[in-house]
Each structure stands twice: as structure tokens, then as C-alpha cells.
Design a protein around this motif. Structure first.
Motif, PDB file in Angstrom:
ATOM      1  N   THR A   1       0.849  -1.178   0.000  1.00 28.26           N
ATOM      2  CA  THR A   1       0.000   0.000   0.000  1.00 28.26           C
ATOM      3  C   THR A   1       0.888   1.233   0.000  1.00 28.26           C
ATOM      4  OG1 THR A   1      -1.937   1.032   1.043  1.00 28.26           O
ATOM      5  CG2 THR A   1      -0.196   0.271   2.506  1.00 28.26           C
ATOM      6  N   ALA A   2       0.274   2.376  -0.111  1.00 29.19           N
ATOM      7  CA  ALA A   2       1.001   3.638  -0.079  1.00 29.19           C
ATOM      8  C   ALA A   2       0.079   4.704   0.503  1.00 29.19           C
ATOM      9  CB  ALA A   2       1.477   4.043  -1.469  1.00 29.19           C
ATOM     10  N   VAL A   3       0.651   5.679   1.151  1.00 25.24           N
ATOM     11  CA  VAL A   3      -0.116   6.795   1.711  1.00 25.24           C
ATOM     12  C   VAL A   3       0.652   8.081   1.461  1.00 25.24           C
ATOM     13  CG1 VAL A   3      -1.252   5.418   3.502  1.00 25.24           C
ATOM     14  CG2 VAL A   3       0.951   6.491   3.987  1.00 25.24           C
ATOM     15  N   LEU A   4      -0.083   9.182   1.469  1.00 28.62           N
ATOM     16  CA  LEU A   4       0.537  10.492   1.327  1.00 28.62           C
ATOM     17  C   LEU A   4       0.914  11.039   2.692  1.00 28.62           C
ATOM     18  CD1 LEU A   4      -1.745  12.201  -1.357  1.00 28.62           C
ATOM     19  CD2 LEU A   4       0.492  11.131  -1.695  1.00 28.62           C
ATOM     20  N   LEU A   5       2.001  11.772   2.723  1.00 29.75           N
ATOM     21  CA  LEU A   5       2.433  12.487   3.918  1.00 29.75           C
ATOM     22  C   LEU A   5       2.687  13.927   3.483  1.00 29.75           C
ATOM     23  CD1 LEU A   5       3.294  12.444   6.915  1.00 29.75           C
ATOM     24  CD2 LEU A   5       5.595  11.830   6.158  1.00 29.75           C
TER      25      LEU A   5
ATOM     26  N   SER B   1       3.259  13.246  -6.525  1.00 32.88           N
ATOM     27  CA  SER B   1       2.263  13.079  -7.591  1.00 32.88           C
ATOM     28  C   SER B   1       2.139  11.624  -8.014  1.00 32.88           C
ATOM     29  CB  SER B   1       2.632  13.947  -8.789  1.00 32.88           C
ATOM     30  OG  SER B   1       2.605  15.319  -8.448  1.00 32.88           O
ATOM     31  N   LEU B   2       3.264  10.931  -8.127  1.00 32.50           N
ATOM     32  CA  LEU B   2       3.232   9.531  -8.528  1.00 32.50           C
ATOM     33  C   LEU B   2       2.455   8.692  -7.524  1.00 32.50           C
ATOM     34  CD1 LEU B   2       4.238   7.234 -10.410  1.00 32.50           C
ATOM     35  CD2 LEU B   2       6.234   7.049  -8.903  1.00 32.50           C
ATOM     36  N   VAL B   3       2.719   8.909  -6.245  1.00 32.20           N
ATOM     37  CA  VAL B   3       2.017   8.150  -5.214  1.00 32.20           C
ATOM     38  C   VAL B   3       0.532   8.505  -5.202  1.00 32.20           C
ATOM     39  CG1 VAL B   3       1.860   7.714  -2.730  1.00 32.20           C
ATOM     40  CG2 VAL B   3       4.101   7.904  -3.824  1.00 32.20           C
TER      41      VAL B   3
ATOM     42  N   GLU C   1       6.512  20.362   0.347  1.00 29.95           N
ATOM     43  CA  GLU C   1       6.034  19.533  -0.762  1.00 29.95           C
ATOM     44  C   GLU C   1       5.518  18.180  -0.297  1.00 29.95           C
ATOM     45  OE1 GLU C   1       8.915  20.986  -0.557  1.00 29.95           O
ATOM     46  OE2 GLU C   1       8.815  22.589  -2.038  1.00 29.95           O
ATOM     47  N   GLY C   2       5.989  17.717   0.838  1.00 32.47           N
ATOM     48  CA  GLY C   2       5.523  16.458   1.381  1.00 32.47           C
ATOM     49  C   GLY C   2       6.238  15.244   0.812  1.00 32.47           C
ATOM     50  N   TYR C   3       5.716  14.074   1.161  1.00 33.71           N
ATOM     51  CA  TYR C   3       6.321  12.803   0.773  1.00 33.71           C
ATOM     52  C   TYR C   3       5.228  11.802   0.396  1.00 33.71           C
ATOM     53  CZ  TYR C   3      10.115  14.661   3.764  1.00 33.71           C
ATOM     54  OH  TYR C   3      11.074  15.447   4.359  1.00 33.71           O
ATOM     55  N   GLY C   4       5.662  10.733  -0.218  1.00 37.62           N
ATOM     56  CA  GLY C   4       4.836   9.548  -0.372  1.00 37.62           C
ATOM     57  C   GLY C   4       5.472   8.426   0.417  1.00 37.62           C
TER      58      GLY C   4
END
Length: 336
Positions: free
Chosen positions: A25-29, A79-81, A56-59
Motif C-alpha cells: 500500500t502507499a499513503v501520502l504524507l 504526484s506519482l504516489v 512539498e511532502g512525501y509519499g
């Protein structure tokens, strides 16, 4: 949860013998979207992972290596995440394979609890210490404890109410819940909403996205009702307060007062978040020390408190709540 088996190659020499991560899975940070289980705001959530709170944050890409070890790969290609998450949410397949250049770091462990595992590899487990690190490597990430009521579960509960707003709102009868001690116009004679003394029971909020919905609310205590304007103004006054506030929950008064204080002294990014709601409304989420608030800008609010395990306290609109929610929405960060 996602169970795609994408492979992130080249993320870290220690990730796996075959240098691949099987993505679960993946989540935005980001300031607007982050796992609130990690903290009240974006800087706190980043701090829980040892990351700098870049604007800008992370994925966060969660998966297992070829040995089954848990890894969290942090990437700066937000953006990719985001595209991967949106695709998965629509039931579409998406091969999430961030470029090596976008990888910020690979952290052992998972910061969130996952109920899935990669097929064909050993069961999820923490990776062993790196012998070359000579004791300087970071301990594996672990999900916050949500078995007992506390800040993490309180924030998860508020998130779940935001996701299931209609179900929770349907449990509230405005005429009885927000009827003041002196009649339906409220304890201080204002027209409209009050802080309902009766509470709903929150259950099953021990995992992100994992409640069974609201149970029937407990019977409202009309003697404990007070309009939102009185609650905010009283909390600014001395501890003696106004006679109209006798019987109201002090934690709700404190939460409303601290939320009101954000208008004059904006909190860290992510402490107030605004997301889509039907019509022209917005869904607001705000957190503070010991409390969480979830509201619709065109409706009422709910408050959860550390000191009231599993309880959900409704707050009627009254004279002041609409203005407070509008001001908070103006301060809130929004998803791009």
C-alpha cells in the motif's frame, strides 16, 4: 488496503537480497493529507518518522522485501504516489515503481498496521539490525498503540466520523440533543445549536478506515446543553464561568476555545484540514492537545476527547459555530 505486487528496485541495499520491494500500500504524507494516527499536525507526523516537514511532502510506500521484512520507502514524488492511490481507489491496477532518484530513504518497519501480506515471501516481520551500522541504525517503525483509548485512537475516530458523516449525523435529533436547560432556544437564550451533553459511542476505530459505524446514541442530557457561542466565550473567561454553562463538559468548552484561538494564532500546518463535502460545504478536521473536532461547514460539529474514551460529543450550530467553522476553513490546508 492495496495488495498490488509492484517492485521498487534499488531503494536501499538493505531492503532485500533481490533489491526489490513488494508494494502492499502507499499513503501520502503532506500538510493536507497525512495519517493522523501519527500526530496532530504535519510536522508532528513527519517527526514520528524522523523526517523534515518539507512543504512539498512525501509519499510513503509500504511493502516487504524478498525475505518478508517490513519496509517503508519514503519518496519525494508525491504526484506519482497520489496517482497510484487514486487508481487503486477506483479499482484499477497501477504499478507503483518510484524512480531511484525520488527515494529519500528506506525505513525499517511500518508506521501503520496492515492486514495484508505479499504472497510468496515469508510472513511480515521486522528486518534484523544491519551489522555494518554498529548499533546506529534506527529501530523499526511500529504502528501507534490503538488498543487503549488515547490520542492516536481519538484522531482515528474523528477521521472515521468524517468519512461516515451521514451515518453519524442521522443519529442526532437536533430538537432533543441541542435543547438547552431552559428550553429549545438554548441555555442562554440564543437561537439554535448547543453543545450536546449526550454522547454517541465510538467503536472499532482501532485501524485506519476500520470502524463498524455508529451505534445508537446515548440519551441526550438536556441539562448539559449550551450553545456554541457560550462555550467559546466562556472558555476565555475565568474558571468561574457563566451560570448558563453549569453542567456543560469542560473538555468541549476547552476544545472550542482552543479552536477559536487558532483564528488569531494559526497552528502548525495540517492541524486544520479541509476536504470535499456535498454541495458547497467542506468537511473540517482539527486537532489540539487532547481533543479532535470534525465538522461540516454547513452543519454541526463533533468533538472527541482523550478524557472521554470512545465518546462523541455533538456541538450544535448556534450563533457562533458557523463563523468559527468558516474561519477555520479559511486557515485550513486543502488537498491539491
Amino acid at each position: 488496503m492495496r495488495d498490488e505486487e509492484s517492485a521498487v528496485a534499488g531503494t536501499d541495499d538493505a531492503v532485500a537480497e533481490d533489491d526489490a520491494l513488494y508494494v502492499l500500500t502507499a499513503v501520502l504524507l503532506t500538510p493536507a493529507q497525512f495519517p493522523s494516527v501519527l500526530g496532530d499536525d504535519y510536522p508532528a507526523a513527519c517527526g514520528a518518522l524522523g523526517l523534515e516537514p518539507y512543504a512539498e511532502g512525501y509519499g510513503l510506500v509500504l511493502g516487504q522485501d524478498g525475505d518478508g521484512a517490513r519496509w517503508t520507502v519514503v519518496v519525494d514524488d508525491v504526484s506519482l504516489v497520489a496517482v497510484a492511490i487514486a487508481s487503486w481507489d477506483c479499482g484499477m491496477e497501477y504499478d507503483l515503481s518510484p524512480d531511484d532518484r525520488s527515494v529519500v530513504c528506506a525505513l525499517p518497519g511500518w508506521p501503520l498496521a496492515l492486514a495484508v501480506a505479499a504472497p510468496g515471501v515469508p510472513a511480515p516481520h521486522d528486518p534484523p539490525p544491519d551489522p555494518e551500522a554498529e548499533g546506529t541504525d534506527l529501530p523499526p517503525l511500529t504502528p501507534p498503540d490503538t488498543e487503549t483509548w488515547g490520542p492516536a485512537q481519538r484522531r482515528l475516530g474523528a477521521d472515521e466520523i468524517a468519512l461516515q458523516w451521514a451515518a453519524w449525523r442521522d443519529q442526532i435529533d437536533d430538537e432533543t440533543t441541542f435543547a438547552g436547560a431552559n428550553g429549545p432556544d438554548g441555555a442562554d437564550g440564543t437561537d439554535g445549536g448547543n453543545t450536546g451533553g449526550g454522547t454517541d459511542e465510538l467503536s472499532g476505530a482501532d485501524e485506519p478506515g476500520g470502524t463498524d459505524g455508529p451505534e445508537d446514541p446515548k440519551e441526550s442530557d438536556a441539562d448539559a446543553a449550551v450553545d456554541a457561542h457560550s462555550a467559546v466565550e466562556s472558555a476565555k473567561e475565568s474558571s468561574a464561568g457563566s451560570p448558563a454553562l453549569s453542567g456543560t463538559h469542560p473538555g468541549v468548552r476547552r476544545a472550542l476555545a482552543e479552536a477559536h484561538a487558532y483564528v488569531d494564532d494559526p497552528p502548525p500546518p495540517g492541524r486544520i484540514r479541509s476536504s470535499f463535502a456535498p454541495g458547497d460545504a467542506r468537511t473540517l478536521r482539527a486537532d489540539g492537545p487532547g481533543w479532535s473536532l470534525v465538522a461540516r461547514t454547513d452543519d454541526i460539529a463533533f468533538v472527541l476527547l482523550d478524557e472521554e474514551p470512545g465518546e462523541v460529543l455533538p456541538v450544535g450550530r448556534g450563533a457562533a459555530l458557523p463563523g468559527l467553522l468558516k474561519a477555520l476553513d479559511a486557515l485550513a490546508v486543502r488537498p491539491a
